[in-house]
Design a protein around this motif. Structure first.
Motif, mmCIF file in Angstrom:
data_model
loop_
_atom_site.group_PDB
_atom_site.id
_atom_site.type_symbol
_atom_site.label_atom_id
_atom_site.label_comp_id
_atom_site.label_asym_id
_atom_site.label_seq_id
_atom_site.Cartn_x
_atom_site.Cartn_y
_atom_site.Cartn_z
ATOM 1 N N ASP A 1 -19.688 -48.308 65.376
ATOM 2 C CA ASP A 1 -19.775 -48.145 63.887
ATOM 3 C C ASP A 1 -19.159 -48.908 63.054
ATOM 4 O O ASP A 1 -19.442 -49.332 61.980
ATOM 5 C CB ASP A 1 -19.176 -46.501 63.570
ATOM 6 N N VAL A 2 -18.106 -49.852 63.472
ATOM 7 C CA VAL A 2 -17.194 -50.646 62.926
ATOM 8 C C VAL A 2 -16.871 -51.792 63.737
ATOM 9 O O VAL A 2 -16.648 -51.592 64.792
ATOM 10 C CB VAL A 2 -15.733 -50.025 62.225
ATOM 11 N N ASN B 1 -22.751 -59.335 62.514
ATOM 12 C CA ASN B 1 -22.950 -58.213 61.639
ATOM 13 C C ASN B 1 -24.163 -58.511 60.900
ATOM 14 O O ASN B 1 -24.814 -57.550 60.109
ATOM 15 C CB ASN B 1 -22.036 -57.936 60.596
ATOM 16 N N LYS C 1 -23.390 -53.251 60.570
ATOM 17 C CA LYS C 1 -22.265 -52.300 60.625
ATOM 18 C C LYS C 1 -21.274 -52.475 59.475
ATOM 19 O O LYS C 1 -21.543 -53.296 58.654
ATOM 20 C CB LYS C 1 -21.562 -52.251 62.111
ATOM 21 N N LYS C 2 -20.251 -51.771 59.573
ATOM 22 C CA LYS C 2 -19.281 -51.812 58.604
ATOM 23 C C LYS C 2 -18.169 -53.111 59.146
ATOM 24 O O LYS C 2 -17.784 -52.846 60.433
ATOM 25 C CB LYS C 2 -18.308 -50.751 58.306
ATOM 26 N N HIS D 1 -17.240 -55.201 54.529
ATOM 27 C CA HIS D 1 -16.945 -54.125 53.773
ATOM 28 C C HIS D 1 -15.276 -54.021 53.334
ATOM 29 O O HIS D 1 -15.199 -53.600 52.208
ATOM 30 C CB HIS D 1 -17.026 -52.741 54.731
ATOM 31 N N ARG D 2 -14.405 -54.349 54.119
ATOM 32 C CA ARG D 2 -13.089 -54.681 53.388
ATOM 33 C C ARG D 2 -12.276 -55.772 54.314
ATOM 34 O O ARG D 2 -12.463 -55.921 55.523
ATOM 35 C CB ARG D 2 -12.181 -53.309 53.842
ATOM 36 N N ASN E 1 -13.210 -56.991 47.494
ATOM 37 C CA ASN E 1 -13.042 -56.081 48.596
ATOM 38 C C ASN E 1 -11.767 -56.271 49.436
ATOM 39 O O ASN E 1 -11.750 -55.782 50.556
ATOM 40 C CB ASN E 1 -14.371 -56.228 49.559
#
Length: 340
Positions: free
Chosen positions: A71-72, A89, A94-95, A126-127, A147
């Protein structure tokens, strides 16, 4: 949730490895599933499949297959793992989380071979988690992001006895790789300045050997008449390390920022020293500013300033009340900075 980690190592005796292994342990304790893809065969968990340089591009399809059920994707540091995570990715969507630790989160932004790729990785993540305000600010000097956040690393405080042990041997303790950016040449010069005032004081440095810098330090020690008063300790056990923390007089790591964009991203050892009640000395303008509660559990001095460093050492050695207060404040500071 299933998280796939891209790391150099999960060896807890390595700074980045310690950071990764602590996060992995906490995630698993909370019921998450973790898989580890790594670069080094370090004897710990994980599949050794990551490469750097031009080889980054050759295995992306295979790595994407390995991480497909995640998921990450969490990359520990910008180069090469953040770049690898971004390339993977692009297919998986995904994240993507990138932890930006220090030198290798920033220095590649100044090399034409890697700058574009790393900027894209940061932008598409994402971050981006910077481990210190310094790391965040250095990244933002080269790429604008909305981010990015700062989350300082923490330490584990278990059931072990953290009580300091009074020792007849008085010594300064330093821990960290034998690299120029750790600033041992500065702290040793400061040690020279106070050595005659404190003839029984020793200096112990825990670091795996790096031949080039060690040769420089060995010559310095010989030329300054410190032979027999400085010990280099390598590959020591965890039990021996704890003993050193408990019996040391103070902890000193006078890190510096070098011209090739190498710097101290945070300095988890400052928190470890605080946990055992050691007054600490670190430097201004490094990640250590986030790790040391300046004025309470330690003293921050300017980089490359031998006189300030010597004065800070002298102050802690002579002012028993100050040293005692810093010891107590350090333990409380460490409790506020745990990974649990």
């Amino acid at each position: 949730m299933k998280i796939g980690f891209l790391v150099k190592t999960v060896n807890p005796k390595n700074g980045a490895g310690r950071y990764a292994s602590d996060i992995i342990e906490v995630l698993r304790s909370r019921g998450h599933t973790v898989i580890v893809l790594k670069e080094e065969d370090d004897g710990y968990e994980g599949e050794v499949v990551l490469q750097r340089g031009i080889k980054i591009f050759t295995g992306i399809r295979s790595l994407a297959t390995k991480l497909n059920g995640c998921d990450v994707i969490h990359a520990i540091d910008g180069y090469p793992y953040g770049i690898i995570g971004w390339l993977i990715n692009r297919k998986l969507q995904k994240k993507l989380v990138i932890s930006a630790l220090g030198t290798y989160a920033v220095a590649p932004l100044y090399r034409w071979q890697t700058a574009f790729l790393l900027k894209q990785a940061y932008k598409k993540a994402h971050r981006v988690i910077a481990i210190s305000n310094l790391t965040k600010n250095k990244i933002l000097e080269k790429v604008q992001l909305d981010n990015i956040v700062v989350i300082n690393p923490g330490i584990k405080i278990g059931e072990e006895n953290l009580q300091k042990v009074e020792s007849e041997e008085k010594f300064i303790l330093g821990i960290g790789a034998l690299k120029e950016r750790k600033g041992y040449h500065v702290s040793l010069e400061a040690f020279v300045k106070i050595s005659k005032e404190f003839p029984n004081l020793r200096y112990k440095i825990v670091a795996d050997p790096d031949r080039a810098y060690k040769i420089i330090l060995d010559k310095f020690i010989k030329d300054r008449g410190l032979s027999g008063r400085v010990d280099f300790l390598s590959f020591i056990s965890e039990e021996k390390l704890v003993e050193l923390y408990k019996t040391a007089t103070m902890f000193v790591l006078t890190s510096i920022n070098t011209g090739d964009h190498h710097f101290e991203g945070f300095g988890i050892v400052y928190l470890e020293a605080a946990k055992f009640g050691l007054p600490v000395i670190g430097t201004i303008g490094t990640g250590g500013e986030d790790a040391v509660n300046s004025g309470d559990n330690g003293i921050l001095v300017h980089q490359n300033n031998v006189t300030e460093t010597a004065d800070a050492m002298r102050q802690i050695l002579l002012d028993k009340e100050l040293a005692s207060r810093m010891s107590k404040e350090g333990i409380e500071w460490a409790k506020l900075n745990t990974v649990e």
